[in-house]
Design a protein around this motif. Structure first.
Motif, PDB file in Angstrom:
ATOM      1  N   ALA A   1       0.687  -1.703   0.006  1.00 14.29           N
ATOM      2  CA  ALA A   1      -0.500   0.127   0.032  1.00 14.29           C
ATOM      3  C   ALA A   1       0.846   1.550  -0.373  1.00 14.29           C
ATOM      4  O   ALA A   1       0.409   1.742  -0.066  1.00 14.29           O
ATOM      5  CB  ALA A   1      -0.831  -0.043   1.122  1.00 14.29           C
ATOM      6  N   THR A   2       2.437   1.279   0.089  1.00 13.42           N
ATOM      7  CA  THR A   2       2.853   2.224   0.015  1.00 13.42           C
ATOM      8  C   THR A   2       3.845   2.329  -0.770  1.00 13.42           C
ATOM      9  O   THR A   2       4.192   1.395  -1.255  1.00 13.42           O
ATOM     10  CB  THR A   2       4.089   2.005   1.567  1.00 13.42           C
ATOM     11  OG1 THR A   2       4.593   3.893   1.306  1.00 13.42           O
ATOM     12  CG2 THR A   2       4.711   1.337   1.671  1.00 13.42           C
ATOM     13  N   VAL A   3       4.415   3.454  -0.783  1.00 14.19           N
ATOM     14  CA  VAL A   3       5.613   3.316  -2.706  1.00 14.19           C
ATOM     15  C   VAL A   3       6.656   3.239  -2.518  1.00 14.19           C
ATOM     16  O   VAL A   3       7.804   2.699  -2.822  1.00 14.19           O
ATOM     17  CB  VAL A   3       5.469   5.024  -3.210  1.00 14.19           C
ATOM     18  CG1 VAL A   3       4.291   5.290  -3.475  1.00 14.19           C
ATOM     19  CG2 VAL A   3       6.255   5.890  -2.069  1.00 14.19           C
ATOM     20  N   THR A   4       6.721   3.290  -0.809  1.00 17.12           N
ATOM     21  CA  THR A   4       8.741   2.256  -0.893  1.00 17.12           C
ATOM     22  C   THR A   4       8.549   1.267  -0.297  1.00 17.12           C
ATOM     23  O   THR A   4       9.993   0.653  -0.393  1.00 17.12           O
ATOM     24  CB  THR A   4       9.038   3.171   1.394  1.00 17.12           C
ATOM     25  OG1 THR A   4       7.988   2.860   1.862  1.00 17.12           O
ATOM     26  CG2 THR A   4       9.086   4.721   0.882  1.00 17.12           C
ATOM     27  N   GLY A   5       8.111   0.608  -0.355  1.00 15.82           N
ATOM     28  CA  GLY A   5       8.051  -0.641  -0.631  1.00 15.82           C
ATOM     29  C   GLY A   5       8.581  -1.619   0.727  1.00 15.82           C
ATOM     30  O   GLY A   5       7.461  -1.244   1.685  1.00 15.82           O
ATOM     31  N   GLY A   6       9.729  -2.831   0.728  1.00 18.94           N
ATOM     32  CA  GLY A   6      10.119  -2.996   1.671  1.00 18.94           C
ATOM     33  C   GLY A   6       9.093  -4.340   2.075  1.00 18.94           C
ATOM     34  O   GLY A   6       8.322  -4.374   1.596  1.00 18.94           O
ATOM     35  N   LEU A   7       9.137  -4.409   3.170  1.00 19.21           N
ATOM     36  CA  LEU A   7       8.393  -6.196   3.990  1.00 19.21           C
ATOM     37  C   LEU A   7       8.295  -5.372   5.271  1.00 19.21           C
ATOM     38  O   LEU A   7       8.301  -4.479   5.987  1.00 19.21           O
ATOM     39  CB  LEU A   7       9.974  -6.288   4.283  1.00 19.21           C
ATOM     40  CG  LEU A   7      10.627  -7.623   3.301  1.00 19.21           C
ATOM     41  CD1 LEU A   7      11.655  -8.438   3.915  1.00 19.21           C
ATOM     42  CD2 LEU A   7       9.225  -8.626   2.016  1.00 19.21           C
ATOM     43  N   ALA A   8       7.182  -5.909   5.163  1.00 20.93           N
ATOM     44  CA  ALA A   8       5.960  -6.008   6.826  1.00 20.93           C
ATOM     45  C   ALA A   8       6.998  -6.594   8.250  1.00 20.93           C
ATOM     46  O   ALA A   8       6.840  -6.174   9.402  1.00 20.93           O
ATOM     47  CB  ALA A   8       4.761  -6.259   7.068  1.00 20.93           C
ATOM     48  N   ALA A   9       7.755  -7.416   7.819  1.00 24.40           N
ATOM     49  CA  ALA A   9       8.142  -7.581   8.828  1.00 24.40           C
ATOM     50  C   ALA A   9       9.467  -9.425   8.249  1.00 24.40           C
ATOM     51  O   ALA A   9       9.282  -9.289   7.035  1.00 24.40           O
ATOM     52  CB  ALA A   9       7.108  -8.776   9.819  1.00 24.40           C
ATOM     53  N   LEU A  10      10.317  -9.418   9.069  1.00 21.28           N
ATOM     54  CA  LEU A  10      11.671 -10.112   7.852  1.00 21.28           C
ATOM     55  C   LEU A  10      11.642 -10.972   9.542  1.00 21.28           C
ATOM     56  O   LEU A  10      12.374 -11.108   9.812  1.00 21.28           O
ATOM     57  CB  LEU A  10      13.137  -9.660   7.849  1.00 21.28           C
ATOM     58  CG  LEU A  10      13.851 -10.210   7.329  1.00 21.28           C
ATOM     59  CD1 LEU A  10      13.599 -11.365   6.397  1.00 21.28           C
ATOM     60  CD2 LEU A  10      14.928  -9.298   7.050  1.00 21.28           C
ATOM     61  N   PRO A  11      11.364 -12.096   9.779  1.00 22.32           N
ATOM     62  CA  PRO A  11      11.666 -12.848  11.017  1.00 22.32           C
ATOM     63  C   PRO A  11      12.927 -13.683  10.099  1.00 22.32           C
ATOM     64  O   PRO A  11      13.037 -14.584   9.627  1.00 22.32           O
ATOM     65  CB  PRO A  11      10.780 -13.636  10.221  1.00 22.32           C
ATOM     66  CG  PRO A  11       9.465 -14.204   9.858  1.00 22.32           C
ATOM     67  CD  PRO A  11      10.060 -12.404   8.409  1.00 22.32           C
ATOM     68  N   ILE A  12      13.662 -14.017  11.076  1.00 28.47           N
ATOM     69  CA  ILE A  12      14.579 -14.747  11.264  1.00 28.47           C
ATOM     70  C   ILE A  12      15.422 -15.729  12.294  1.00 28.47           C
ATOM     71  O   ILE A  12      14.266 -15.402  13.191  1.00 28.47           O
ATOM     72  CB  ILE A  12      16.098 -13.464  10.979  1.00 28.47           C
ATOM     73  CG1 ILE A  12      15.749 -12.751  12.155  1.00 28.47           C
ATOM     74  CG2 ILE A  12      15.766 -12.575   9.666  1.00 28.47           C
ATOM     75  CD1 ILE A  12      17.942 -11.568  12.582  1.00 28.47           C
ATOM     76  N   THR A  13      15.936 -15.881  12.442  1.00 29.80           N
ATOM     77  CA  THR A  13      16.126 -16.890  13.652  1.00 29.80           C
ATOM     78  C   THR A  13      18.285 -17.283  12.861  1.00 29.80           C
ATOM     79  O   THR A  13      18.618 -17.343  12.717  1.00 29.80           O
ATOM     80  CB  THR A  13      15.768 -18.268  13.130  1.00 29.80           C
ATOM     81  OG1 THR A  13      16.143 -19.097  14.833  1.00 29.80           O
ATOM     82  CG2 THR A  13      16.100 -19.171  12.526  1.00 29.80           C
ATOM     83  N   TRP A  14      18.687 -17.655  14.174  1.00 32.87           N
ATOM     84  CA  TRP A  14      20.481 -17.920  14.431  1.00 32.87           C
ATOM     85  C   TRP A  14      20.770 -18.856  15.204  1.00 32.87           C
ATOM     86  O   TRP A  14      19.528 -19.833  16.452  1.00 32.87           O
ATOM     87  CB  TRP A  14      21.039 -16.760  14.053  1.00 32.87           C
ATOM     88  CG  TRP A  14      20.863 -16.043  15.851  1.00 32.87           C
ATOM     89  CD1 TRP A  14      21.338 -16.377  17.272  1.00 32.87           C
ATOM     90  CD2 TRP A  14      19.921 -15.138  16.181  1.00 32.87           C
ATOM     91  NE1 TRP A  14      20.912 -15.749  17.949  1.00 32.87           N
ATOM     92  CE2 TRP A  14      19.940 -14.859  17.765  1.00 32.87           C
ATOM     93  CE3 TRP A  14      19.000 -14.069  15.176  1.00 32.87           C
ATOM     94  CZ2 TRP A  14      19.270 -13.471  17.834  1.00 32.87           C
ATOM     95  CZ3 TRP A  14      18.030 -13.632  15.918  1.00 32.87           C
ATOM     96  CH2 TRP A  14      18.196 -12.968  17.377  1.00 32.87           C
TER      97      TRP A  14
END
Length: 398
Positions: A385-398
């Motif tokens: 919905a926004t012009v800059t895009g990107g991710l709403a969340a980035l789930p990571i683990t380590w």
């Protein structure tokens, strides 16, 4: 013969993963140098796709953000950021020149490099907090948003404690669908920046907003608008590239391993992240208006026409880049990507963005050697919905 009813309609259907551009963009790159498209708002615009044409248009003074009759101008979307004309048609070039003269020293490569230790310290602190909450986290919440916000707030002289307010305003004013929401957010953001600028007049400090306030060549209205634009661009775009750069590297583990082992690859890796990160997938296309007729190949762009400049798509042009859809941190190319634009409108914050990305990826992969995505890459979703895009969340683990 193609009619306006048959025009390609934005947004194009997405690819099967955030790693790829929509197939229709790839088709247009192969089929034609410039085409008419129908925008999100339903209006007609020209859109070039080839690298050479996009580069030339970035450098063309016959294109601008203002329109002689803004109420009659075609719109890209309902956003207050890239969706419609902005600025004074007659004074646009004069105001742009004055703004560049003021801001260039503030965003010089030398001054940005002096910020490296401070940026590195912020990253260490944010990652310490993330590690304490581990071994799984949302990288977007822990690093990608707070880092650029902290840095740009410090540089501009904006209280960081207000970050949630301007984060909401930034998201809402860039909303491509709800025009009323975007307009209200823009008004609130501008009022906030106007009040901050007024405070800087009586309490100046060593920051960019104070520098703008002290300039006789800029009106209070323009100072507020520039402040909003700098704050928006300074955290939204870098945030997206931290998120997506992490996804590209973790989706190419052999390249992530090479980067861990050889820090000399870091500058090239950042340039490839910048080249590969496309916001066009969900609407982040620069909108410009022809100030006079422009001949491009066998096409005439008429004065007043809307022109969409998709830098991220031009960065995938096989005529400019070998194997352009392959992410390669060792890429050696004499052709620069266009992610920061080109010519007199080259992004003034390019040095800062590069330094932030270099500092992030010099630490993130070595601090967490087993870092990986916590969900399949196919499950990651762009903010649409926004012009800059990107991710709403980035789930990571380590």
């Amino acid at each position: 013969m193609t009619t306006t009813q048959d025009l390609p309609k934005l947004p194009f259907p997405p690819a099967d993963t955030v790693l790829r551009i929509p197939p229709r963009f790839r088709q247009l790159l192969a089929d034609r140098a410039i085409t008419k498209v129908r925008t999100y708002a339903g209006d007609v615009a020209w859109m070039p796709t080839r690298y050479d044409d996009v580069k030339a248009l970035f450098d063309d003074p016959r294109l601008g953000r203002a329109h002689r009759e803004p109420d009659k101008a075609a719109r890209m979307n309902e956003s207050q950021v890239l969706g419609r004309p902005s600025g004074d048609f007659d004074g646009e070039e004069r105001n742009h020149t004055a703004m560049r003269r003021l801001l260039t020293p503030a965003f010089s490569a030398r001054r940005m490099n002096a910020l490296r230790p401070r940026i590195g310290g912020i990253i260490t602190d944010l990652l310490d907090r993330m590690a304490a909450d581990g071994p799984s986290a949302d990288l977007h919440r822990h690093l990608s948003f707070p880092l650029p916000a902290l840095v740009i707030c410090e540089l501009l002289g904006v209280p960081y404690e207000d970050r949630e307010r301007f984060r909401t305003w930034s998201t809402d004013m860039a909303n491509m669908v709800d025009g009323d929401l975007a307009e209200a957010a823009s008004a609130e953001f501008t009022a906030y920046m106007t009040a901050l600028a007024d405070r800087k007049r009586s309490e100046p400090a060593d920051d960019v907003i104070s520098d703008l306030v002290a300039a006789d060549s800029l009106s209070p209205q323009l100072v507020a608008r520039l402040g909003v634009g700098l704050l928006f661009a300074g955290h939204e775009t870098t945030m997206t590239r931290i998120d997506m750069g992490t996804v590209f590297l973790l989706s190419n583990p052999e390249q992530a391993a090479a980067l861990r082992e050889d820090p000399a690859l870091l500058p090239g890796a950042v340039e490839e992240i910048l080249r590969f990160t496309s916001t066009e997938s969900n609407g982040g296309v620069l909108s410009r208006y022809a100030r006079e007729d422009i001949e491009l190949g066998d096409v005439t762009i008429a004065a007043g026409d809307l022109v969409l400049i998709p830098a991220g798509i031009a960065n995938r042009d096989a005529a400019a880049f070998d194997d352009p859809d392959t992410f390669d941190i060792r890429r050696r190319s004499s052709v620069p990507h266009l992610s920061f634009g080109h010519g007199p409108h080259f992004c003034i914050g390019a040095s800062l963005a590069r330094i932030e990305l270099q500092e992030v990826f010099s630490v993130l992969l070595t601090r967490f050697p087993t870092l990986r995505l916590a969900v399949p890459v196919e499950e990651l979703r762009l903010r649409t919905a926004t012009v800059t895009g990107g991710l709403a969340a980035l789930p990571i683990t380590w």
